[in-house]
Design a protein around this motif. Structure first.
Motif, PDB file in Angstrom:
ATOM      1  N   TYR A   1     -37.610  77.707  64.974  1.00  0.00           N
ATOM      2  CA  TYR A   1     -37.120  78.495  66.166  1.00  0.00           C
ATOM      3  C   TYR A   1     -39.262  79.041  66.056  1.00  0.00           C
ATOM      4  O   TYR A   1     -39.852  79.044  67.627  1.00  0.00           O
ATOM      5  CB  TYR A   1     -36.968  79.493  66.049  1.00  0.00           C
ATOM      6  CG  TYR A   1     -36.554  80.433  67.463  1.00  0.00           C
ATOM      7  CD1 TYR A   1     -36.086  79.833  68.125  1.00  0.00           C
ATOM      8  CD2 TYR A   1     -36.815  81.811  67.107  1.00  0.00           C
ATOM      9  CE1 TYR A   1     -35.817  80.828  68.949  1.00  0.00           C
ATOM     10  CE2 TYR A   1     -36.612  82.894  68.159  1.00  0.00           C
ATOM     11  CZ  TYR A   1     -36.354  82.538  69.332  1.00  0.00           C
ATOM     12  OH  TYR A   1     -36.039  82.998  70.263  1.00  0.00           O
TER      13      TYR A   1
ATOM     14  N   LEU B   1     -29.478  77.799  64.403  1.00  0.00           N
ATOM     15  CA  LEU B   1     -30.442  77.994  65.330  1.00  0.00           C
ATOM     16  C   LEU B   1     -29.189  77.703  67.106  1.00  0.00           C
ATOM     17  O   LEU B   1     -29.624  78.928  67.768  1.00  0.00           O
ATOM     18  CB  LEU B   1     -31.811  76.815  65.237  1.00  0.00           C
ATOM     19  CG  LEU B   1     -32.283  77.303  64.165  1.00  0.00           C
ATOM     20  CD1 LEU B   1     -33.149  75.873  64.533  1.00  0.00           C
ATOM     21  CD2 LEU B   1     -34.042  78.459  65.012  1.00  0.00           C
TER      22      LEU B   1
ATOM     23  N   LEU C   1     -30.346  80.973  69.256  1.00  0.00           N
ATOM     24  CA  LEU C   1     -31.461  80.159  69.740  1.00  0.00           C
ATOM     25  C   LEU C   1     -32.175  79.272  70.464  1.00  0.00           C
ATOM     26  O   LEU C   1     -33.239  79.538  70.933  1.00  0.00           O
ATOM     27  CB  LEU C   1     -32.334  80.981  68.497  1.00  0.00           C
ATOM     28  CG  LEU C   1     -31.801  81.753  67.499  1.00  0.00           C
ATOM     29  CD1 LEU C   1     -32.440  81.855  66.523  1.00  0.00           C
ATOM     30  CD2 LEU C   1     -31.866  83.482  68.536  1.00  0.00           C
ATOM     31  N   LEU C   2     -30.942  78.256  70.671  1.00  0.00           N
ATOM     32  CA  LEU C   2     -32.191  77.144  71.520  1.00  0.00           C
ATOM     33  C   LEU C   2     -30.675  76.725  72.259  1.00  0.00           C
ATOM     34  O   LEU C   2     -29.492  76.750  72.104  1.00  0.00           O
ATOM     35  CB  LEU C   2     -32.080  76.063  70.433  1.00  0.00           C
ATOM     36  CG  LEU C   2     -33.097  76.062  69.486  1.00  0.00           C
ATOM     37  CD1 LEU C   2     -33.580  74.932  68.526  1.00  0.00           C
ATOM     38  CD2 LEU C   2     -34.441  76.611  69.725  1.00  0.00           C
TER      39      LEU C   2
ATOM     40  N   PRO D   1     -36.336  76.978  73.509  1.00  0.00           N
ATOM     41  CA  PRO D   1     -35.883  77.697  73.169  1.00  0.00           C
ATOM     42  C   PRO D   1     -35.606  79.139  73.920  1.00  0.00           C
ATOM     43  O   PRO D   1     -36.154  78.526  74.957  1.00  0.00           O
ATOM     44  CB  PRO D   1     -37.198  77.792  72.645  1.00  0.00           C
ATOM     45  CG  PRO D   1     -38.067  77.407  73.264  1.00  0.00           C
ATOM     46  CD  PRO D   1     -37.440  76.229  73.758  1.00  0.00           C
TER      47      PRO D   1
END
Length: 327
Positions: free
Chosen positions: A25, A45, A50-51, A63
């Motif tokens: 990240y 992730l 988060l992505l 991101p």
């Protein structure tokens, strides 16, 4: 069948990102994107958003800014906090009229409180004894107490002695063979302390003034009841006084008359419990002696009466008339 996907073996909360997830990240934030193939070792992730996919190239992921992720995660929590605060306000408003009425009533205490754990029991005992004003009564069943228990009792009693508060304690006759008990009495010399003994006692009991009593809630020392109901406390005081009148001061000899067969008073007490159907362990516990000593007394009773079996022993005890001396 168990899954072989990384996700199945990669569980953790969003607040505890795995080291690989943290690294990837941070790399994506620095570079602006990360290859999809790189995150196979950290599926969290994508799971925690988060992505997100790069709209220009499916092989890459971009991101999500941490400020956006944080806001998304905090929003439901803040909503719940807001709802809880509203509920707290409503509850307070609903009970406020009753609080005003209650404030005009005399203070009350819990009649029965369950105390669990040695530390909590000791703290409650220490507090009650420290607040005592006139007298503390205790019943301590079992045989002679260990030196460390008597030292602890001495430490607890010292403030009472200094304040001139009287103490009465009931033990079983078996403590008369305990040097620790007499050493304890020597250290208490001059204080308002009395000790008497009985053949049998009820379970452990401690009473402070007419205010509070402590009794065990079950076998062992891990759970106790703190009693503050005036009627219950007075009843236990009456029970204590009844036993106290029947007990013998520790400084006086216990008079036992032996039967013509040479059976002592202790052995008559054992014989009585045998007739009632108690097993050796229960008899020993009630008379405050160890099981080996109890069985030695039973063997002497059997030998004196010429009994060849446990069943015959009960018959011979009843026929001998030895128990009539206790009536």
């Amino acid at each position: 069948m168990p899954s072989n996907s990384p996700k199945a073996t990669h569980p953790h909360p969003v607040t505890e990102l795995c080291p690989e997830g943290e690294r990837l990240y941070a790399s994506a934030l620095s570079a602006g994107r990360v290859a999809r193939a790189e995150i196979e070792s950290a599926p969290c992730l994508l799971e925690f958003a988060l992505l997100h996919p790069d709209p220009d190239d499916a092989d890459w992921l971009r991101p999500v800014p941490p400020s956006v992720v944080l806001s998304q995660r905090l929003q439901p929590i803040e909503r719940e906090i807001h709802d809880r605060r509203e509920l707290s306000g409503e509850l307070t408003a609903a009970f406020q009229p009753f609080m005003a009425i209650s404030a005009q009533m005399p203070a009350t205490t819990h009649a029965i409180t369950v105390l669990e754990g040695g530390g909590r029991i000791k703290a409650a005992l220490d507090k009650a004894i420290a607040e005592s004003r006139t007298e503390v009564l205790t019943v301590q069943p079992g045989g002679g107490r260990s030196e460390h228990l008597l030292i602890e009792a001495l430490e607890r009693s010292r403030p009472l002695i200094e304040r001139g508060i009287s103490m009465r304690t009931l033990y079983q006759h078996t403590v008369r063979y305990s040097q620790n008990t007499f050493a304890y009495m020597d250290k208490m010399a001059g204080a308002r302390v009395e000790i008497r003994t009985l053949e049998e006692l009820i379970e452990r009991l401690i009473i402070c003034d007419h205010d509070v009593a402590f009794i065990p809630a079950q076998a062992g020392d891990s759970i106790a009841l703190e009693l503050r109901h005036p009627g219950l406390v007075q009843y236990l005081i009456n029970v204590f006084d009844h036993m106290w009148r029947r007990a013998t001061p520790l400084q006086e000899d216990v008079s036992y008359e032996s039967t013509p067969e040479g059976i002592t008073g202790v052995q008559r007490s054992i014989a009585k419990l045998l007739i009632e159907g108690h097993v050796d362990e229960a008899i020993a516990r009630r008379l405050g002696m160890n099981v080996r000593t109890c069985r030695a007394h039973i063997a002497k009773i059997a030998a004196a009466l010429g009994s060849g079996s446990r069943a015959q022993l009960g018959y011979l005890i009843a026929r001998s008339g030895m128990l009539e001396q206790d009536s």
